[in-house]
Design a protein around this motif. Structure first.
Motif, PDB file in Angstrom:
ATOM      1  N   GLU A 125      78.734 -21.800  84.714  1.00  0.00           N
ATOM      2  CA  GLU A 125      79.015 -23.022  83.963  1.00  0.00           C
ATOM      3  C   GLU A 125      78.758 -24.258  84.832  1.00  0.00           C
ATOM      4  N   ASP A 126      79.030 -24.140  86.123  1.00  0.00           N
ATOM      5  CA  ASP A 126      78.774 -25.269  87.025  1.00  0.00           C
ATOM      6  C   ASP A 126      77.288 -25.589  87.101  1.00  0.00           C
ATOM      7  N   GLN A 127      76.445 -24.554  87.152  1.00  0.00           N
ATOM      8  CA  GLN A 127      74.999 -24.782  87.187  1.00  0.00           C
ATOM      9  C   GLN A 127      74.526 -25.436  85.895  1.00  0.00           C
ATOM     10  N   ILE A 128      75.024 -24.945  84.783  1.00  0.00           N
ATOM     11  CA  ILE A 128      74.620 -25.504  83.491  1.00  0.00           C
ATOM     12  C   ILE A 128      75.059 -26.964  83.373  1.00  0.00           C
ATOM     13  N   ALA A 129      76.237 -27.280  83.916  1.00  0.00           N
ATOM     14  CA  ALA A 129      76.764 -28.639  83.809  1.00  0.00           C
ATOM     15  C   ALA A 129      75.904 -29.660  84.557  1.00  0.00           C
ATOM     16  N   ILE A 130      75.227 -29.230  85.613  1.00  0.00           N
ATOM     17  CA  ILE A 130      74.436 -30.186  86.410  1.00  0.00           C
ATOM     18  C   ILE A 130      72.941 -30.067  86.131  1.00  0.00           C
ATOM     19  N   THR A 131      72.566 -29.400  85.024  1.00  0.00           N
ATOM     20  CA  THR A 131      71.157 -29.165  84.743  1.00  0.00           C
ATOM     21  C   THR A 131      70.782 -29.613  83.342  1.00  0.00           C
ATOM     22  N   ASP A 132      69.697 -30.349  83.261  1.00  0.00           N
ATOM     23  CA  ASP A 132      69.102 -30.708  81.976  1.00  0.00           C
ATOM     24  C   ASP A 132      67.862 -29.850  81.792  1.00  0.00           C
ATOM     25  N   PHE A 133      68.005 -28.752  81.037  1.00  0.00           N
ATOM     26  CA  PHE A 133      66.875 -27.858  80.814  1.00  0.00           C
ATOM     27  C   PHE A 133      65.897 -28.408  79.786  1.00  0.00           C
ATOM     28  N   GLY A 134      66.349 -29.342  78.975  1.00  0.00           N
ATOM     29  CA  GLY A 134      65.482 -29.905  77.957  1.00  0.00           C
ATOM     30  C   GLY A 134      65.057 -28.854  76.953  1.00  0.00           C
ATOM     31  N   THR A 135      63.909 -29.066  76.328  1.00  0.00           N
ATOM     32  CA  THR A 135      63.331 -28.106  75.392  1.00  0.00           C
ATOM     33  C   THR A 135      61.850 -27.957  75.696  1.00  0.00           C
ATOM     34  N   TYR A 136      61.289 -26.865  75.247  1.00  0.00           N
ATOM     35  CA  TYR A 136      59.837 -26.682  75.288  1.00  0.00           C
ATOM     36  C   TYR A 136      59.481 -25.911  74.026  1.00  0.00           C
ATOM     37  N   THR A 137      59.233 -26.643  72.968  1.00  0.00           N
ATOM     38  CA  THR A 137      59.055 -26.055  71.651  1.00  0.00           C
ATOM     39  C   THR A 137      57.685 -25.401  71.513  1.00  0.00           C
ATOM     40  N   THR A 138      57.545 -24.604  70.449  1.00  0.00           N
ATOM     41  CA  THR A 138      56.236 -24.003  70.189  1.00  0.00           C
ATOM     42  C   THR A 138      55.182 -25.085  69.974  1.00  0.00           C
ATOM     43  N   ASP A 139      55.560 -26.188  69.337  1.00  0.00           N
ATOM     44  CA  ASP A 139      54.593 -27.279  69.144  1.00  0.00           C
ATOM     45  C   ASP A 139      54.138 -27.850  70.487  1.00  0.00           C
ATOM     46  N   GLN A 140      55.063 -28.001  71.427  1.00  0.00           N
ATOM     47  CA  GLN A 140      54.685 -28.501  72.753  1.00  0.00           C
ATOM     48  C   GLN A 140      53.769 -27.514  73.472  1.00  0.00           C
ATOM     49  N   PHE A 141      54.083 -26.230  73.337  1.00  0.00           N
ATOM     50  CA  PHE A 141      53.255 -25.195  73.954  1.00  0.00           C
ATOM     51  C   PHE A 141      51.852 -25.228  73.352  1.00  0.00           C
ATOM     52  N   PHE A 142      51.760 -25.288  72.022  1.00  0.00           N
ATOM     53  CA  PHE A 142      50.450 -25.395  71.380  1.00  0.00           C
ATOM     54  C   PHE A 142      49.700 -26.630  71.875  1.00  0.00           C
ATOM     55  N   ASP A 143      50.376 -27.759  71.910  1.00  0.00           N
ATOM     56  CA  ASP A 143      49.735 -29.001  72.353  1.00  0.00           C
ATOM     57  C   ASP A 143      49.174 -28.849  73.760  1.00  0.00           C
ATOM     58  N   ASP A 144      49.958 -28.251  74.654  1.00  0.00           N
ATOM     59  CA  ASP A 144      49.502 -28.078  76.030  1.00  0.00           C
ATOM     60  C   ASP A 144      48.304 -27.136  76.109  1.00  0.00           C
ATOM     61  N   MET A 145      48.368 -26.037  75.382  1.00  0.00           N
ATOM     62  CA  MET A 145      47.261 -25.079  75.407  1.00  0.00           C
ATOM     63  C   MET A 145      45.958 -25.702  74.916  1.00  0.00           C
ATOM     64  N   PHE A 146      46.035 -26.419  73.815  1.00  0.00           N
ATOM     65  CA  PHE A 146      44.809 -26.999  73.282  1.00  0.00           C
ATOM     66  C   PHE A 146      44.325 -28.168  74.135  1.00  0.00           C
ATOM     67  N   ARG A 147      45.249 -28.966  74.633  1.00  0.00           N
ATOM     68  CA  ARG A 147      44.850 -30.136  75.435  1.00  0.00           C
ATOM     69  C   ARG A 147      44.159 -29.709  76.732  1.00  0.00           C
ATOM     70  N   VAL A 148      44.776 -28.801  77.489  1.00  0.00           N
ATOM     71  CA  VAL A 148      44.215 -28.481  78.803  1.00  0.00           C
ATOM     72  C   VAL A 148      42.964 -27.610  78.710  1.00  0.00           C
ATOM     73  N   THR A 149      42.777 -26.887  77.596  1.00  0.00           N
ATOM     74  CA  THR A 149      41.555 -26.099  77.423  1.00  0.00           C
ATOM     75  C   THR A 149      40.480 -26.872  76.656  1.00  0.00           C
ATOM     76  N   ARG A 150      40.719 -28.154  76.459  1.00  0.00           N
ATOM     77  CA  ARG A 150      39.788 -29.030  75.725  1.00  0.00           C
ATOM     78  C   ARG A 150      39.536 -28.487  74.318  1.00  0.00           C
ATOM     79  N   TYR A 151      40.576 -27.953  73.714  1.00  0.00           N
ATOM     80  CA  TYR A 151      40.567 -27.467  72.342  1.00  0.00           C
ATOM     81  C   TYR A 151      39.630 -26.275  72.135  1.00  0.00           C
TER      82      TYR A 151
END
Length: 491
Positions: A70-96
């Motif tokens: 719980e202490d580790q979780i309290a001091i960490t912002d894991f954020g999110t990495y959604t499927t849409d973000q993953f898709f965006d990254d895959m298409f962007r870095v591979t030049r679509y």
């Protein structure tokens, strides 16, 4: 003669995921690894173990890392990495250019596959040391890459091996697959060599998971182009494209970016192949906080174009194309505390000095005046009014230059200074075999599935083009390895 339900060629992450899935379905499984047991695991053993996957928040991280306090979780912002973000990254870095069907399978199956691996006994942990900086008392993850396998690549391979053996998988080392056996229609086994003896092994199916062709000097030069014989191989010396060759010999369709590869900045004096004692320590990935110069003393790339997760896999090629195939990464005292652990290993090509004039005299092969002129021009272009923040693309730029720096620009003016010489280290090649995205079955030149032949991992083409998002290699092997193993026929 024993006939196996499936023979898996290779013993890295993709191969083991295929083995786990095949055993789940009751298949008898034989794994063949051409390396000796001391070098087992293919390229997977050489990785730092980071795995990219889609997640919606801290609850998904908790499910994969039940040891988090719980202490580790309290001091960490894991954020999110959604499927849409993953898709965006895959298409962007591979030049679509990434294959849409393969990409969809990869992204949408990534979280489920991670949970499946966790259920099998693979442990994960947050990448605090390389993917998060502490700001205002909290760690904040950046770049969509959050978890790594416990113990890095070696820990991942050892865990896979233990799990597979406990499930009844037989693993044979020092056993090289030479060619695929067929009955004129389906793949029926493998011809192998072990301790000088050549013999046939029969199976209802074969899964190819033996990596790309990066360790073959001849294939690198033939497909990637002139100069690639000068690159160092980051990982296994055994990934010489044999699985790809064997499949092409029975009519498999080639696919993907055959002239492309994952290649990074790698210590200039690293050995020809990966060194298991050093592992991934020869990589040098903190370049966004400094600058890179070539033999003329000039910058040649935008070090701050994006998070290193999205640029490091393509910058090795850029370094290889510089005069004499090297570069120096230069940092001043304002940022040296941000350098990753790999900069502090014993086997490192490093120079340091209290002044830039003294530093460049130690930077072998670099034109001193060109370097000093470049620093003066760069320093004058830095926007010092924008705050420096390593957790985000901060927009602190050096503009108006022939080669701008888009983020994380700091004047190079506070000694002592450090410089690290890097060359090109090739990780894996992008060209390979064409597979069915629903079964991971290899397709022939008529785009028809080849009965009894499946593939996963580095030797699958069509997923990556030009570049890749960091950590996608392992999840790619996991997703398609599991898919292949799930569809092998059981007698």
């Amino acid at each position: 003669m024993t006939t196996w339900d499936t023979i898996i060629i290779g013993a890295g992450n993709a191969a083991f995921c295929a083995a786990h899935a095949a055993r789940e379905n009751g298949a008898s499984v034989l794994m063949l690894e051409c390396a000796p047991e001391a070098e087992n695991g293919g390229n997977s053993r050489y990785t730092a173990g980071a795995i990219r996957f889609a997640y919606d928040g801290v609850d998904d991280i908790r499910a994969l890392c039940p040891d988090l306090s719980e202490d580790q979780i309290a001091i960490t912002d894991f954020g999110t990495y959604t499927t849409d973000q993953f898709f965006d990254d895959m298409f962007r870095v591979t030049r679509y250019r990434t294959d849409p069907a393969l990409c969809e399978r990869l992204v949408t199956s990534s979280r489920e596959t991670m949970l499946w691996m966790r259920d099998k006994g693979i442990r994960f942990m947050p990448i605090y040391g390389r993917q998060a900086f502490k700001v205002d008392g909290r760690f904040k993850f950046w770049g969509g890459l959050t978890l790594e396998a416990w113990g890095g690549g070696p820990g991942l391979v050892d865990a896979h091996t233990q799990i597979a053996r406990a499930a009844g998988v037989e693993i044979r080392y020092d056993t090289r697959a030479l060619s695929l056996l067929t009955d004129g229609h389906a793949v029926t086994g493998v011809k192998v060599r072990h301790k000088g003896e050549v013999f046939d092994l029969k199976a209802r199916s074969v899964v190819l998971a033996s990596g790309g062709f990066q360790a073959s000097t001849e294939m690198r030069t033939r497909y990637l182009g002139p100069g690639w014989e000068m690159a160092r191989v980051r990982g296994s010396r055994f990934n010489t494209g044999d699985g790809i060759r064997m499949a092409l010999e029975v009519g498999a369709s080639s696919y993907g970016n055959w002239s492309g590869c994952h290649a990074v900045g790698w210590d200039y004096n690293a050995p020809e192949f990966g060194d298991l004692d050093v592992g991934d320590g020869f990589q040098k990935h903190s370049y966004p906080w400094g600058i890179m110069v070539n033999a003329t003393g000039r910058r040649f790339v935008d070090e701050g174009a994006d998070f290193r997760n999205y640029t490091y896999a393509k910058y090795g090629r850029v370094i290889l194309n510089q005069p004499d195939q090297f570069a120096w990464q230069v940092f001043d005292a304002k940022v040296t505390h941000l350098l990753r652990d790999e900069y502090r290993i014993k086997r490192v090509t490093k120079v340091s000095a209290p002044t830039l004039e003294e530093l460049v005299r130690k930077m072998e092969g670099v034109d001193p005046q060109g370097f000093l002129d470049e620093i003066a021009t760069y320093n004058a272009a830095v926007d010092t009014g924008t705050p420096f923040d390593p957790n985000v693309k901060d927009g602190r730029a050096a503009k108006g230059l022939s080669v701008p720096k888009s983020n994380w620009a700091n004047r190079m003016d506070e000694g002592p200074f450090e410089a690290y010489q890097v060359g090109c280290g090739i990780t894996f090649t992008f060209g390979g075999l064409r597979i069915d995205p629903d079964r991971a079955q290899v397709l022939d030149n008529d785009l028809t599935p080849i009965p009894g032949l499946f593939a996963a991992g580095e030797l699958v083409g069509g997923v990556f083009f030009f570049n890749y998002p960091g950590g996608t290699g392992l999840i790619n092997g996991s997703v398609f390895g599991r898919l292949a193993g799930s569809h092998v026929p059981v007698g």
